[in-house]
Design a protein around this motif. Structure first.
Motif, PDB file in Angstrom:
ATOM      1  N   THR A 518       0.836  -1.202   0.000  1.00 61.65           N
ATOM      2  CA  THR A 518       0.000   0.000   0.000  1.00 61.65           C
ATOM      3  C   THR A 518       0.870   1.251   0.000  1.00 61.65           C
ATOM      4  OG1 THR A 518      -1.772  -1.136   1.166  1.00 61.65           O
ATOM      5  CG2 THR A 518      -1.702   1.255   1.410  1.00 61.65           C
ATOM      6  N   HIS A 538      -1.583   4.732  -7.716  1.00 58.77           N
ATOM      7  CA  HIS A 538      -2.601   3.694  -7.920  1.00 58.77           C
ATOM      8  C   HIS A 538      -2.181   2.707  -9.017  1.00 58.77           C
ATOM      9  CE1 HIS A 538      -6.517   1.901  -8.659  1.00 58.77           C
ATOM     10  NE2 HIS A 538      -6.373   2.227  -9.931  1.00 58.77           N
ATOM     11  N   ALA A 543      -2.698  -0.719  -3.329  1.00 56.97           N
ATOM     12  CA  ALA A 543      -3.722   0.165  -2.771  1.00 56.97           C
ATOM     13  C   ALA A 543      -3.084   1.508  -2.443  1.00 56.97           C
ATOM     14  CB  ALA A 543      -4.309  -0.453  -1.505  1.00 56.97           C
ATOM     15  N   VAL A 545      -3.719   5.043   0.115  1.00 55.92           N
ATOM     16  CA  VAL A 545      -4.476   5.701   1.187  1.00 55.92           C
ATOM     17  C   VAL A 545      -3.968   7.131   1.315  1.00 55.92           C
ATOM     18  CG1 VAL A 545      -5.127   5.648   3.632  1.00 55.92           C
ATOM     19  CG2 VAL A 545      -4.646   3.499   2.424  1.00 55.92           C
ATOM     20  N   SER A 570     -12.480   8.088  -6.154  1.00 54.81           N
ATOM     21  CA  SER A 570     -13.535   7.122  -5.797  1.00 54.81           C
ATOM     22  C   SER A 570     -13.530   5.948  -6.767  1.00 54.81           C
ATOM     23  CB  SER A 570     -14.912   7.787  -5.820  1.00 54.81           C
ATOM     24  OG  SER A 570     -14.967   8.810  -4.878  1.00 54.81           O
ATOM     25  N   ARG A 573     -10.982   3.575  -6.010  1.00 57.79           N
ATOM     26  CA  ARG A 573     -11.051   3.027  -4.640  1.00 57.79           C
ATOM     27  C   ARG A 573      -9.857   3.489  -3.813  1.00 57.79           C
ATOM     28  NH1 ARG A 573     -14.868   1.671  -8.195  1.00 57.79           N
ATOM     29  NH2 ARG A 573     -16.573   0.577  -7.194  1.00 57.79           N
ATOM     30  N   ARG A 575      -8.430   5.211  -0.820  1.00 61.48           N
ATOM     31  CA  ARG A 575      -9.101   5.401   0.469  1.00 61.48           C
ATOM     32  C   ARG A 575      -8.674   6.727   1.095  1.00 61.48           C
ATOM     33  NH1 ARG A 575      -8.592   3.446   5.673  1.00 61.48           N
ATOM     34  NH2 ARG A 575      -6.726   2.181   5.332  1.00 61.48           N
ATOM     35  N   GLU A 577      -8.425   8.823   4.584  1.00 60.55           N
ATOM     36  CA  GLU A 577      -8.523   8.760   6.051  1.00 60.55           C
ATOM     37  C   GLU A 577      -8.450  10.200   6.536  1.00 60.55           C
ATOM     38  OE1 GLU A 577      -6.021   6.520   9.318  1.00 60.55           O
ATOM     39  OE2 GLU A 577      -6.679   5.154   7.748  1.00 60.55           O
TER      40      GLU A 577
END
Ligand SMILES: Cc1cc2nc3c(=O)[nH]c(=O)nc-3n(C[C@H](O)[C@H](O)[C@H](O)COP(=O)(O)O)c2cc1C
Length: 661
Positions: A518, A538, A543, A545, A570, A573, A575, A577
């Motif tokens: 990630t 990406h 992933a 974040v 979006s 995906r 993320r 935080e």
């Protein structure tokens, strides 16, 4: 015989008996250059420059044709208060062989500023999809009064010398709200079926024709697809266009996209999407116009693209919005076969942010002379005395200062740390959505070379290097450095194991190899480039974040840009935080990053972290400033050297420094 560059683009056309010298139309652009509801000198310069730059027809920004639309930054045309200015406006444009059309619009319930409107008028008492403002429903008599005001305003414009009007019926404004079955649920003659919903537009066209006659251009900007479910999609758009052009009272049509909704971004397509994104939609809608000339619209930036549209018979006119904001001489340069000299729109939408979120007069990242004298591509006025000028920094602030100073006759040497020009903008240009940015520094570099700037690239200029040139003036445009966040231990900062995002992206671009795990960005930047980096990450990691201490992201990006960012993140995906920041712990060595909520301290963990970088506020790189000042050198700061900000500040201040030395 000389062959004309772009012959179709330069071919004349007649609308309502009025001759257009070529096919280039300036699409309506709100400038906020009016003052006290009157025409200002800067407004006249903006339009005069675009007329003299070669556009055949200009659709003005919205003019206040009804008392309900009266605002200090809209020129008043619903009474005689501003007629002297309106006459000067028309004279300025028309005397340059350019037809001037006034735009008729009311925003209705639509609002793209923070907060909600309390004074909006509308078809029905239903909330705006963007601001959730609820309008007051217009009664039938009020609608008739509004239509009459619009027509009388058009007559006033005609008497002042305007050649026509355009009704702005797309973009989610009042006419669009009436046309849409989603926002118009009336049961009277102004609602119901298509002809009812379109009646306010049809009546306005009819009333303008009746008062102004046949020799007055009437254009329609119609919704092509407003991007809101249950509103005006392509089939409804075709039916509306067919209905409104059937009486043969309209001289041209163009199609707008997006609405006051999550689709707002569509009305000013940015550099993340394709060029000419609405061409396909226009091809589909063209048949419904039954031969009424179509003005192609939407991120057309290059004369060759425009010529292609005309050559394929896809439209009769080419409407340019942002391209003419950036370079008013676009048509003239195209006609002269000098397309390479065009300063290109980079579709960043800074112009849009200025007039909406900032409520400031229009400005452009790639046109520091917007609506100023000498905007039209002429060489800046020569300096009274030739000086030796040193510019430190080959980013877009330094390059702008260098070429402008050299164009004014100075002897200019430019130091750049990197072997290539463009600075951080070059890095940004290599990330998603950035490719058009290269045209900013390409233009500047070409101009600098043309005016004889001496380049010292790949040199970290020292005080001695600068002073050795015995400069009369120095421009410091050396950029800025991100400041390490508090949570990062000093030893980690020193080791450079957790880098700033810019350094990290520069390194990753060299390798571009996929890696498991990630990627995490700590975001205290909130400008668009950070999310472009996330999009690239990406493609390289499992992933991504984004951790930010604020309640949301992209708070320094314009609303339309932010919509695009949120949509793309979006879809991927990625993320978010929010309200969080990392808390350093030994677990990071094993790939786990602890984060805490900034208000309640609740902890959570991001596992399998393979990449961590921070995007934070930047401090100017000003090492040379104090010693040069001490040596008595005339010093000018530009761009991030002054205070780290954006492209607009860099080009504007670089340009100003080039003129100040
Ligand atoms: C700063 C800015 C202001 C605009 N103001 C208006 C406006 O007042 N009325 C209107 O109909 N369209 C307005 N538009 C939309 C443009 O007319 C045009 O439809 C849009 O910019 C797409 O064309 P382009 O890609 O050539 O810029 C505006 C766009 C921008 C960027």
């Amino acid at each position: 015989m000389e062959t004309l560059a772009y012959p179709r683009l330069m071919a004349p056309l007649t609308l309502a008996g009025k001759r257009l010298r070529n096919r280039v139309v300036h699409a309506s652009m709100t400038t906020l250059l009016a003052e006290n509801a009157r025409v200002s000198d800067r407004l006249l310069r903006y339009y005069g420059n675009r007329a003299r730059g070669g556009a055949a027809m200009i659709v003005s920004e919205p003019v206040a044709m009804s008392a309900s639309f009266d605002q200090p930054n809209r020129v008043r045309a619903w009474n005689d208060d501003a007629v002297e200015g309106l006459k000067r406006w028309a004279e300025t444009v028309e005397s340059a062989d350019c037809r001037l059309l006034g735009q008729i619009v009311d925003r209705g319930r639509g609002r793209n500023l923070p907060g909600r409107s309390c004074d909006g008028i509308g078809a029905s008492v239903l909330p705006d999809d963007l601001s959730w403002s609820v309008p007051r429903e217009l009664g039938a008599a009020e609608i008739r009064h509004l239509v009459a005001e619009f027509a009388e305003g058009a007559l006033r414009l005609q008497r002042c010398g305007f050649s026509g009007v355009e009704l702005s019926c797309g973009h989610g404004h009042l006419f669009n709200q009436f046309l849409s079955p989603r926002s118009n649920v009336r049961t009277d003659e102004y609602g119901g079926d298509l002809s009812g919903r379109a009646k306010i537009v049809a009546d306005t066209v009819g009333a303008v024709r009746e008062l102004c006659g046949q020799g007055f251009i009437v254009g329609l900007k119609l919704p092509g697809d407003d991007g809101v479910p249950g509103s005006v999609g392509p089939p409804e758009a075709a039916a509306i266009a067919a209905h409104l052009t059937a009486p043969a009272t309209v001289d041209y049509v163009c199609f707008a996209h997006g609405s006051h909704a999550r689709s707002l971004e569509q009305h000013v397509p940015d550099s993340y999407g394709p060029r000419m994104p609405y061409l396909e939609a226009m091809r589909g809608l063209r048949a419904s116009l039954r031969g009424v000339p179509l003005a192609a619209l939407g991120r057309i930036t290059d004369p060759a693209e425009a010529e292609g549209i005309l050559e394929r018979g896809e439209a009769e006119l080419i409407a340019l919005g942002r391209a003419l904001v950036t370079d008013p001489a676009w048509p003239r340069k195209a006609a002269q076969g000098r397309a390479r000299d065009i300063r290109n729109c980079v579709s960043c939408n800074t112009c849009w942010d200025r007039i909406t979120a900032q409520r400031l007069p229009i400005a452009c990242d790639n046109n520091p002379r917007l609506a100023e004298p000498e905007e039209l591509g002429a060489q800046p006025v020569a300096a009274a005395r030739r000086k030796r000028v040193v510019v430190v920094g080959a980013g877009i602030a330094g390059l702008e200062a260098a070429w402008v100073a050299a164009a004014r006759g100075h002897e200019v040497t430019l130091f750049g740390r990197s072997a290539e020009v463009g600075g951080k903008t070059r890095l940004r240009a290599q990330l998603p959505g950035g490719d058009s940015l290269s045209s900013i520094y390409d233009f500047q570099y070409e101009a600098a070379r043309r005016y004889g700037v001496t380049f010292e690239l790949g040199v970290e200029a020292s005080v001695g290097d600068v002073l050795a040139l015995r400069p009369d003036a120095v421009v410091l445009a050396g950029g800025s450095t991100m400041l390490a966040p508090d949570w990062l231990p000093a030893e980690m900062r020193a080791a450079g194991l957790v880098p700033d995002l810019r350094s990290a992206m520069a390194a990753l671009l060299r390798v571009k190899a996929r890696q498991p795990g990630t990627a995490v960005i700590f975001d205290m930047d909130h400008s668009e480039g950070t999310y472009a980096a996330a999009e690239l990450l990406h493609t390289l990691f499992d992933a991504v974040v984004i951790v930010t201490p604020r309640d949301s992201i992209a708070q320094f990006a314009s609303l339309v840009t932010r919509q695009g960012i949120l949509r793309r993140l979006s879809m991927r995906r990625i993320r978010l935080e929010v309200l969080s920041e990392p808390r350093w712990s030994e677990r990071f060595e094993h790939g786990s990053l602890e984060t805490v909520n900034v208000y309640n301290g609740d902890a959570s963990v991001i596992d399998n972290v393979a990449f961590l970088a921070w995007s934070t506020p930047r401090a100017p790189d000003l090492g040379l400033a104090a010693p040069l000042r001490a040596a008595g050198v005339e010093l000018h700061l530009a761009g991030d050297s002054k205070c780290a900000r954006d492209v607009l500040a860099a080009t504007a201040e670089g340009h100003a420094a080039g003129r100040a030395v």
